[in-house]
Structures are given as structure tokens and as C-alpha cells.
Design a protein around this motif. Structure first.
Motif, short mmCIF file in Angstrom:
data_model
loop_
_atom_site.label_atom_id
_atom_site.label_comp_id
_atom_site.label_asym_id
_atom_site.label_seq_id
_atom_site.Cartn_x
_atom_site.Cartn_y
_atom_site.Cartn_z
N ASP A 160 0.84 -1.19 0.00
CA ASP A 160 0.00 0.00 0.00
C ASP A 160 0.88 1.25 0.00
N LYS A 161 0.26 2.39 -0.34
CA LYS A 161 1.00 3.65 -0.37
C LYS A 161 1.64 3.97 0.97
N SER A 162 0.88 3.74 2.04
CA SER A 162 1.40 4.08 3.36
C SER A 162 2.61 3.22 3.72
N GLN A 163 2.60 1.95 3.30
CA GLN A 163 3.76 1.09 3.59
C GLN A 163 4.99 1.58 2.84
N LEU A 164 4.85 1.87 1.55
CA LEU A 164 5.98 2.33 0.75
C LEU A 164 6.49 3.68 1.25
N ALA A 165 5.56 4.55 1.66
CA ALA A 165 5.97 5.85 2.19
C ALA A 165 6.71 5.69 3.52
N THR A 166 6.27 4.73 4.33
CA THR A 166 6.95 4.46 5.60
C THR A 166 8.38 3.98 5.36
N ILE A 167 8.56 3.12 4.35
CA ILE A 167 9.90 2.66 4.00
C ILE A 167 10.78 3.83 3.60
N GLY A 168 10.22 4.72 2.78
CA GLY A 168 10.99 5.89 2.35
C GLY A 168 11.33 6.82 3.50
N MET A 169 10.38 7.03 4.41
CA MET A 169 10.63 7.90 5.56
C MET A 169 11.73 7.34 6.45
N ALA A 170 11.70 6.03 6.66
CA ALA A 170 12.67 5.41 7.56
C ALA A 170 14.09 5.52 7.02
N SER A 171 14.23 5.67 5.71
CA SER A 171 15.57 5.82 5.14
C SER A 171 16.06 7.25 5.23
N ASP A 172 15.14 8.20 5.51
CA ASP A 172 15.51 9.62 5.54
C ASP A 172 15.45 10.23 6.93
N PHE A 173 14.64 9.66 7.83
CA PHE A 173 14.45 10.22 9.16
C PHE A 173 14.78 9.18 10.23
N ASN A 174 14.70 9.61 11.46
CA ASN A 174 14.97 8.72 12.57
C ASN A 174 13.98 7.56 12.56
N PRO A 175 14.45 6.31 12.43
CA PRO A 175 13.52 5.17 12.33
C PRO A 175 12.62 5.03 13.56
N PHE A 176 13.15 5.34 14.74
CA PHE A 176 12.35 5.22 15.95
C PHE A 176 11.18 6.20 15.91
N GLY A 177 11.42 7.41 15.43
CA GLY A 177 10.36 8.39 15.30
C GLY A 177 9.31 7.95 14.29
N VAL A 178 9.76 7.36 13.17
CA VAL A 178 8.83 6.88 12.15
C VAL A 178 7.97 5.75 12.70
N VAL A 179 8.57 4.85 13.48
CA VAL A 179 7.81 3.75 14.09
C VAL A 179 6.76 4.30 15.04
N LEU A 180 7.16 5.21 15.92
CA LEU A 180 6.22 5.77 16.89
C LEU A 180 5.07 6.49 16.20
N GLY A 181 5.40 7.32 15.22
CA GLY A 181 4.36 8.06 14.51
C GLY A 181 3.43 7.14 13.76
N GLY A 182 4.00 6.11 13.10
CA GLY A 182 3.17 5.17 12.36
C GLY A 182 2.25 4.37 13.26
N ILE A 183 2.77 3.88 14.37
CA ILE A 183 1.96 3.08 15.29
C ILE A 183 0.85 3.93 15.91
N PHE A 184 1.20 5.15 16.32
CA PHE A 184 0.20 6.04 16.93
C PHE A 184 -0.88 6.40 15.92
N GLY A 185 -0.48 6.68 14.67
CA GLY A 185 -1.46 6.99 13.63
C GLY A 185 -2.37 5.82 13.33
N HIS A 186 -1.80 4.63 13.23
CA HIS A 186 -2.62 3.43 13.00
C HIS A 186 -3.56 3.17 14.17
N ALA A 187 -3.06 3.40 15.39
CA ALA A 187 -3.91 3.20 16.57
C ALA A 187 -5.12 4.13 16.55
N LEU A 188 -4.89 5.39 16.17
CA LEU A 188 -5.99 6.35 16.11
C LEU A 188 -7.03 5.93 15.06
N CYS A 189 -6.56 5.61 13.85
CA CYS A 189 -7.47 5.26 12.76
C CYS A 189 -8.22 3.96 13.04
#
Length: 231
Positions: A160-189
Motif C-alpha cells: 500500500d502507499k502508506s507502507q511504501l511511504a513508511t519505508i521511504g521515511m525510515a531511510s531519511d528520518f529517525n527510524p524510531f520516530g517513524v515507528v512511533l508516529g506510524g503506530i500512533f497513527g494506525h492506533a488512532l485510525c
């Protein structure tokens, strides 16, 4: 590193929320929650999304070790811009009706009919065994509903788009921050889908979601493009 952590968390959170609202897995969680225990549906869907997020971040984090960071940055920029124009195109060409909701609902209806036919013959003989097994924590946690919600969500999110975008973000930003943001966003939705049910899903404007996510992806892409030229 601290700034990268915050930036990765906020961008991942915003991207996840706008990408997942009105997605197939969102509708699936909403419909499943109307027919089955909400706790099993929530834990199944959220568990799959957490596993998917962690796997995606690990893949993105390891990418710079396989490809140069310059190329991973360019690929991330192209992904953001491509997803942005793709989402805007979906917003312009969409009819405004929840086609994905109808598609997911039809699929789940077919699955329920198949499960019902297969379960008729075994319902009486296994009642006592089922009651005993339900008392065990492992059986409750890995119930058929949990496994169904997990598998539908996991395979629905793959590629999915969100998975591919997450892969791209993790290569450019702090992976721990990307994990936290992704998990929190998924939890909300996912929580909103499970608690709100079909009424919430049917009131979502797919055009507005597509336009919002498209603009967000374009903003991320332009930021990434500008940071490339400044290096």
C-alpha cells in the motif's frame, strides 16, 4: 538526532492518518467490528499494522546500507511526489461514493457465508470443548476473529502507499520516530474505525481524504527535493 526524531514522528503520524482514513483496511475494521467482538477485531487489526510498520521501518532503515544515502533520498522524494499526484488524481476522478466500502463489504459477506456453511455441522459436538478452550488466554488471544482481522489487515496493507511511504521515511528520518508516529497513527485510525463502525466509514468523504493526502505527500516531496538541492 532529536530534531530528526520529532520530524520523523510528526510526518509519519500525519501521513499514516491521512493515508489510512477511508482505506480498505479501515473499512474492513469497521465492518468486522459490527459483526464480531470489538476487542478481538481491534487487537487483530492493530497487531497487523504494528508488525507491518516495524517491518517497513526496518526495510527503510537498512536501505542506506545497501544503496547510497543520496539515492535513497532521491527515491523517497520521487515516492512522495508520485503518491501526491496519484492521490490528487484519485480525488479528481473519484465519484465520491465509497466504492472500497462496497468492495470490502461484499468480500466479507462472502467470507461469512462460507464460514457459516462450514461451521453448521460442527457446532453441537464442540460446544463443551470450545467453552474450555475459551478460558485459556492463548486461545482467546489467537481466536479465529483475531486471526481473520490480522490476516485481512496485514495482506491488505502489503504494497500500500502508506507502507511504501513508511519505508521511504525510515531511510531519511529517525527510524524510531517513524515507528512511533506510524503506530500512533494506525492506533488512532483503527480505534476510530472499530468504535465508529460503518456509520463513520460511510460518512467519510473519499475526495477530501484523497485531496488532503495528496497535498501532504506533495509538501513532503517538495521539502525533500529542496533539502537535496541544499546538500
Amino acid at each position: 538526532m532529536g530534531l530528526s526524531l520529532i520530524e520523523g514522528l510528526t510526518k509519519s503520524l500525519a501521513m499514516t492518518v491521512l493515508s489510512e482514513i477511508g482505506d480498505k483496511t479501515f473499512f474492513a475494521a469497521a465492518i468486522l467490528a459490527m459483526r464480531h467482538p470489538r476487542r478481538s477485531v481491534l487487537t487483530g487489526c492493530l497487531g497487523a499494522l504494528i508488525v507491518m510498520t516495524v517491518l517497513s521501518v526496518l526495510l527503510g532503515w537498512s536501505a542506506p546500507n545497501l544503496i547510497s544515502r543520496k539515492w535513497t533520498h532521491h527515491i523517497t522524494t520521487v515516492l512522495f511526489l508520485g503518491f501526491g499526484f496519484w492521490s490528487l488524481w484519485e480525488g479528481f476522478t473519484g465519484e465520491g461514493e465509497s466504492e472500497e466500502l462496497k468492495e470490502v463489504e461484499a468480500k466479507l459477506d462472502a467470507d461469512m457465508k462460507a464460514d457459516g456453511i462450514g461451521a453448521k455441522g460442527n457446532s453441537q459436538g464442540n460446544e463443551e470443548d470450545t467453552k474450555k478452550q475459551e478460558r485459556r488466554f492463548l486461545t482467546q488471544f489467537l481466536s479465529p476473529i483475531f486471526l481473520k482481522a490480522f490476516s485481512i489487515t496485514f495482506f491488505g496493507e502489503w504494497g500500500d502507499k502508506s507502507q511504501l511511504a513508511t519505508i521511504g521515511m525510515a531511510s531519511d528520518f529517525n527510524p524510531f520516530g517513524v515507528v512511533l508516529g506510524g503506530i500512533f497513527g494506525h492506533a488512532l485510525c483503527t480505534t476510530a474505525a472499530v468504535l465508529g463502525g460503518k456509520s463513520l466509514a460511510s460518512q467519510i468523504s473519499e475526495k477530501m481524504v484523497a485531496f488532503s493526502s495528496g497535498i501532504l505527500f506533495l509538501v513532503f516531496g517538495l521539502q525533500s527535493l529542496l533539502s537535496t538541492t541544499s546538500e
